[in-house]
Design an enzyme around this catalytic site. Structure first.
Site, PDB file in Angstrom:
ATOM      1  N   GLU A 114       0.512  -0.813  -0.095  1.00  0.00           N
ATOM      2  CA  GLU A 114      -0.303  -0.162   0.233  1.00  0.00           C
ATOM      3  C   GLU A 114       0.644   1.207  -0.140  1.00  0.00           C
ATOM      4  O   GLU A 114       0.558   2.074  -0.613  1.00  0.00           O
ATOM      5  CB  GLU A 114      -1.263   0.484   1.225  1.00  0.00           C
ATOM      6  CG  GLU A 114      -2.181  -1.151   1.174  1.00  0.00           C
ATOM      7  CD  GLU A 114      -3.308  -0.921   2.574  1.00  0.00           C
ATOM      8  OE1 GLU A 114      -4.088  -0.178   2.102  1.00  0.00           O
ATOM      9  OE2 GLU A 114      -3.116  -1.709   2.768  1.00  0.00           O
ATOM     10  N   HIS A 127       7.547 -26.768   4.894  1.00  0.00           N
ATOM     11  CA  HIS A 127       6.912 -27.712   4.566  1.00  0.00           C
ATOM     12  C   HIS A 127       6.449 -27.814   3.356  1.00  0.00           C
ATOM     13  O   HIS A 127       5.756 -28.758   2.184  1.00  0.00           O
ATOM     14  CB  HIS A 127       6.093 -28.215   5.498  1.00  0.00           C
ATOM     15  CG  HIS A 127       6.644 -28.507   7.584  1.00  0.00           C
ATOM     16  ND1 HIS A 127       6.955 -29.853   7.177  1.00  0.00           N
ATOM     17  CD2 HIS A 127       6.449 -27.878   8.345  1.00  0.00           C
ATOM     18  CE1 HIS A 127       7.542 -29.684   8.692  1.00  0.00           C
ATOM     19  NE2 HIS A 127       7.209 -28.053   8.935  1.00  0.00           N
ATOM     20  N   LYS A 140     -13.864  -1.028  -4.343  1.00  0.00           N
ATOM     21  CA  LYS A 140     -14.770  -0.605  -3.624  1.00  0.00           C
ATOM     22  C   LYS A 140     -16.007   0.196  -4.329  1.00  0.00           C
ATOM     23  O   LYS A 140     -17.355   0.487  -4.146  1.00  0.00           O
ATOM     24  CB  LYS A 140     -14.362   0.241  -2.170  1.00  0.00           C
ATOM     25  CG  LYS A 140     -13.764  -0.609  -0.961  1.00  0.00           C
ATOM     26  CD  LYS A 140     -13.413   0.374   0.180  1.00  0.00           C
ATOM     27  CE  LYS A 140     -12.971  -0.771   1.098  1.00  0.00           C
ATOM     28  NZ  LYS A 140     -11.970   0.047   2.176  1.00  0.00           N
TER      29      LYS A 140
HETATM   30  C1  F6R Z   1      -6.172   1.291   3.993  1.00  0.00           C
HETATM   31  C2  F6R Z   1      -6.214   0.400   4.736  1.00  0.00           C
HETATM   32  C3  F6R Z   1      -7.004  -0.779   3.468  1.00  0.00           C
HETATM   33  C4  F6R Z   1      -8.232  -0.822   4.491  1.00  0.00           C
HETATM   34  C5  F6R Z   1      -9.392  -1.727   4.103  1.00  0.00           C
HETATM   35  C6  F6R Z   1     -10.667  -1.434   5.447  1.00  0.00           C
HETATM   36  O1  F6R Z   1      -5.165   2.270   4.567  1.00  0.00           O
HETATM   37  O2  F6R Z   1      -5.390  -0.382   5.125  1.00  0.00           O
HETATM   38  O3  F6R Z   1      -6.564  -1.443   3.953  1.00  0.00           O
HETATM   39  O4  F6R Z   1      -7.750  -0.578   5.790  1.00  0.00           O
HETATM   40  O5  F6R Z   1     -10.084  -1.408   3.145  1.00  0.00           O
HETATM   41  O6  F6R Z   1     -10.824  -0.423   5.191  1.00  0.00           O
HETATM   42  P1  F6R Z   1     -11.447  -0.048   6.693  1.00  0.00           P
HETATM   43  O7  F6R Z   1     -10.243  -0.025   8.108  1.00  0.00           O
HETATM   44  O8  F6R Z   1     -12.364   1.333   6.778  1.00  0.00           O
HETATM   45  O9  F6R Z   1     -12.999  -1.280   7.735  1.00  0.00           O
END
Ligand code: F6R
Length: 352
Positions: free
Chosen positions: A233, A249, A343
């Protein structure tokens, strides 16, 4: 890239990911004190379940790592839309989502609430906080406006603090204090103000290679995963992780790949002062048998005595290394457009 030039750092890291990584010790101290409101009733749960994805899910893995050896009940991290079958009225559930809008976490939380589990949410707001308020569930409301992965302390530490206050586990306050002190030293030592930062040197060695992170014991497994996630990320690069002894393993055999492929892999082994001697022997043999063909091998030692210090110090090292690698690669460490786009497209498709 000139890491001694503050204006160049600001240009390449315009949203200030470096400052957020440096704030880890302060965030830990603050997260320890965040209130649970309304407070968690006295419970004697049969199991503890932490729901959460990505940057908000790793807290559940860390919780398991801290409690695993001493807890008399199972501690399980769930990264799914579905709550596990055993989850029921005797479960204590932490639903963790920084945004409060992650669909997997919301779905599993709905099921946990429906099955009568004791639920606590950890979030900065969103649908998760609304649902908790409607249900009268306790909530830890964490500061808004951060990339979720930079809010790791806020998502993880409040679970430990709440469990201690409710008498489910002994208080880890002393361990927490040790961790904060160690992190303060590390953020100074690893940051760009120190020209000899070993995290910077490691990032320089990693350029053009695939970081493969191995934890020397299952205790550091979530840390290996966090290193990988942060390389993904922050540095926008491919990375994988695995752990000893399991990798002996299967994956060890995979090092039979052809020479050219092996030369693209840089192994980072996360070591821990409390790793069992047998695992240290495994690491040593595996380095000889397999990793000799890698482009490079580095070993990173956790710091401190307590579990919290050892976990968080190793995390801090990885966070910092991923930041250097991002800047060396010329990518902005903060935005994660692919996650946002995914998303968005799912939302356009409507709920299932
Ligand atoms: C973004 C990040 C992502 C979010 C994941 C879930 O910085 O690290 O991995 O953590 O998409 O979103 P949240 O944390 O808002 O539930």
């Amino acid at each position: 890239m000139n890491f001694n030039d503050a204006s160049e750092i600001r240009r390449r890291d315009p949203s200030g990911m470096l400052d957020l990584i440096r704030r880890l010790p302060d965030m830990c101290a603050e997260a320890w004190r965040l209130p649970v409101e309304p407070s968690l009733p006295a419970v004697r749960p049969a199991n503890i379940v932490a729901l959460g994805m990505g940057g908000s899910g790793i807290g559940g893995d860390l919780l398991r790592a801290v409690l695993n050896d001493d807890a008399s009940i199972p501690v399980v991290a769930v990264k799914d839309y579905r709550a596990p079958g055993f989850l029921g009225p005797t479960s204590l559930v932490f639903a963790c989502s920084y945004s409060g809008n992650t669909e997997e976490t919301l779905a599993a939380y709905d099921q946990a609430a429906g099955r009568g589990a004791t639920c606590v949410v950890v979030t900065s707001g969103g649908d998760l906080l609304r649902a908790a308020r409607d249900r009268g569930h306790p909530a830890v409301v964490v500061p808004k406006g951060l990339p979720p992965r930079a809010a790791l302390a806020y998502l993880f530490i409040p679970m430990l603090a709440a469990l201690g206050r409710a008498g489910v586990i002994p208080s880890l306050e002393t361990e927490m204090r040790e961790a904060v002190e160690i992190l303060k030293g590390m953020t100074r030592r690893l940051g760009p103000d120190d020209a000899s930062s070993p995290a910077r040197r490691l990032a320089e060695r990693l350029q053009g290679q695939i970081p493969v992170i191995y934890s020397s014991s299952p205790f550091l497994e979530p840390v290996a995963q966090r290193w990988k996630d942060q390389f993904n990320e922050n540095a926008k690069t491919f990375s994988v992780w695995n752990t000893f002894p399991e990798l002996n393993h299967n994956e060890t055999v995979g090092w039979g790949v052809d020479e050219t492929l092996a030369r693209t892999i840089h192994v980072i082994i996360l070591r821990d002062r409390a790793e069992p001697a047998r695992l240290a022997q495994r690491v040593s043999i595996t380095k000889d048998l397999a990793f000799r063909r890698a482009a490079g091998v580095d070993e990173i030692q956790s710091e401190g005595e307590g579990k919290l210090a050892r976990l968080l110090s190793s995390i801090c090292y990885g966070d910092m290394t991923s930041w250097y690698l991002a800047l060396l690669r010329g990518v902005d460490p903060t935005p994660v457009p692919v996650i946002e786009e995914l998303k968005k497209r799912l939302a356009e498709m409507g709920a299932v």
